[in-house]
Design an enzyme around this catalytic site. Structure first.
Site, short mmCIF file in Angstrom:
data_model
loop_
_atom_site.label_atom_id
_atom_site.label_comp_id
_atom_site.label_asym_id
_atom_site.label_seq_id
_atom_site.Cartn_x
_atom_site.Cartn_y
_atom_site.Cartn_z
N ARG A 174 0.82 -1.22 0.00
CA ARG A 174 0.00 0.00 0.00
C ARG A 174 0.85 1.27 0.00
NH1 ARG A 174 -3.36 3.11 3.96
NH2 ARG A 174 -5.34 3.62 2.94
N ILE A 194 -7.55 7.31 -1.22
CA ILE A 194 -7.31 5.87 -1.16
C ILE A 194 -8.08 5.39 0.07
CG2 ILE A 194 -5.12 6.19 0.09
CD1 ILE A 194 -4.13 3.57 -1.18
N SER A 195 -8.93 4.38 -0.13
CA SER A 195 -9.86 3.99 0.93
C SER A 195 -9.14 3.44 2.17
CB SER A 195 -10.82 2.91 0.41
OG SER A 195 -11.68 3.43 -0.56
N GLN A 196 -9.81 3.56 3.29
CA GLN A 196 -9.35 2.97 4.54
C GLN A 196 -9.19 1.45 4.34
OE1 GLN A 196 -12.20 3.53 7.65
NE2 GLN A 196 -11.03 2.41 9.18
N PRO A 197 -8.08 0.86 4.80
CA PRO A 197 -7.89 -0.59 4.62
C PRO A 197 -9.05 -1.43 5.14
CG PRO A 197 -5.83 0.41 5.28
CD PRO A 197 -6.87 1.50 5.35
#
Length: 216
Positions: free
Chosen positions: A38, A64-67
């Site tokens: 990431r 970028i989305s939260q994991p």
């Protein structure tokens, strides 16, 4: 591109533990999170942010989305190897990489031309080769339908008919639906031509732009 080191691999393993503690149980999803670097989606100076469980801006008004969000949506899709998956909202490409790691054949569409061009060039450099499309994701990708799975990575005001129409029998669609500030995660299964809906928790996504999303 920042190298993948012992340190960054260790940070990913810590992130996996965080996701497990938050309730992610699908081993294949956790393995994919552990594999995709990431940090390469971030500027080098922001490396310390890459493996925190939070969203982060990537420019063009996108994130970028939260994991956890990536893992949650991926788990609810129940990906099987060779599943034909449509992703609405390529963004940074991180979610697409996770889907590829899960063995899916990924078709990904991005509304923003700058992000589309950037990600189309970048992901193959990482070894990930989904099929890239630029356009209105709220309309889906009728020329390539039907899809076994559909994932929407932006908040929609309603469930777009175009997407349920393009979902194969027995398929699963995961989409956040609500206003521009927060959305309820919704999973749709198509069984015998009927749509069966399950509702989950609230999340916060950038708006889905397009004819069946939010117009600018």
């Amino acid at each position: 591109m920042a190298p993948d080191t012992y340190k960054t691999r260790g940070l990913r393993n810590k992130l996996v533990k965080v996701l497990e503690n938050k309730g992610i149980t699908d081993l294949r999803v956790l393995q994919a999170i552990a594999k995709v670097p990431r940090h390469v989606f971030f500027e080098n100076a922001l490396l310390e942010h890459a493996y925190q469980d939070k969203a982060f801006p990537i420019g063009e008004g996108q994130t970028i989305s939260q994991p956890y969000t990536v893992a949650f949506q991926s788990e609810k899709l129940e990906i099987k190897p060779k599943d034909k998956v449509l992703e609405i909202g390529t963004g940074s490409g991180y979610q697409a990489c996770i889907l590829v790691e899960l063995g899916a054949i990924v078709y990904t569409i991005e509304y923003n031309k700058v992000l589309f061009e950037r990600t189309k060039k970048f992901l193959p450099e990482l070894g990930y080769k989904p099929y890239f499309f630029h356009g209105d994701g709220s309309k889906g990708l009728p020329a390539k339908a039907p899809f076994d799975k559909i994932i929407v990575t932006a908040g929609a005001p309603v469930l777009p008919d175009a997407l349920t129409d393009q979902l194969a029998e027995g398929g699963i669609l995961i989409i956040p639906i609500g206003d521009k500030d927060k959305q309820k995660m919704v999973r749709i299964r198509k069984k015998n031509g009927k749509l069966i809906q399950e509702d989950y928790d609230y999340f916060a996504f950038v708006p889905l732009l397009g004819e069946q999303g939010w117009n600018k």
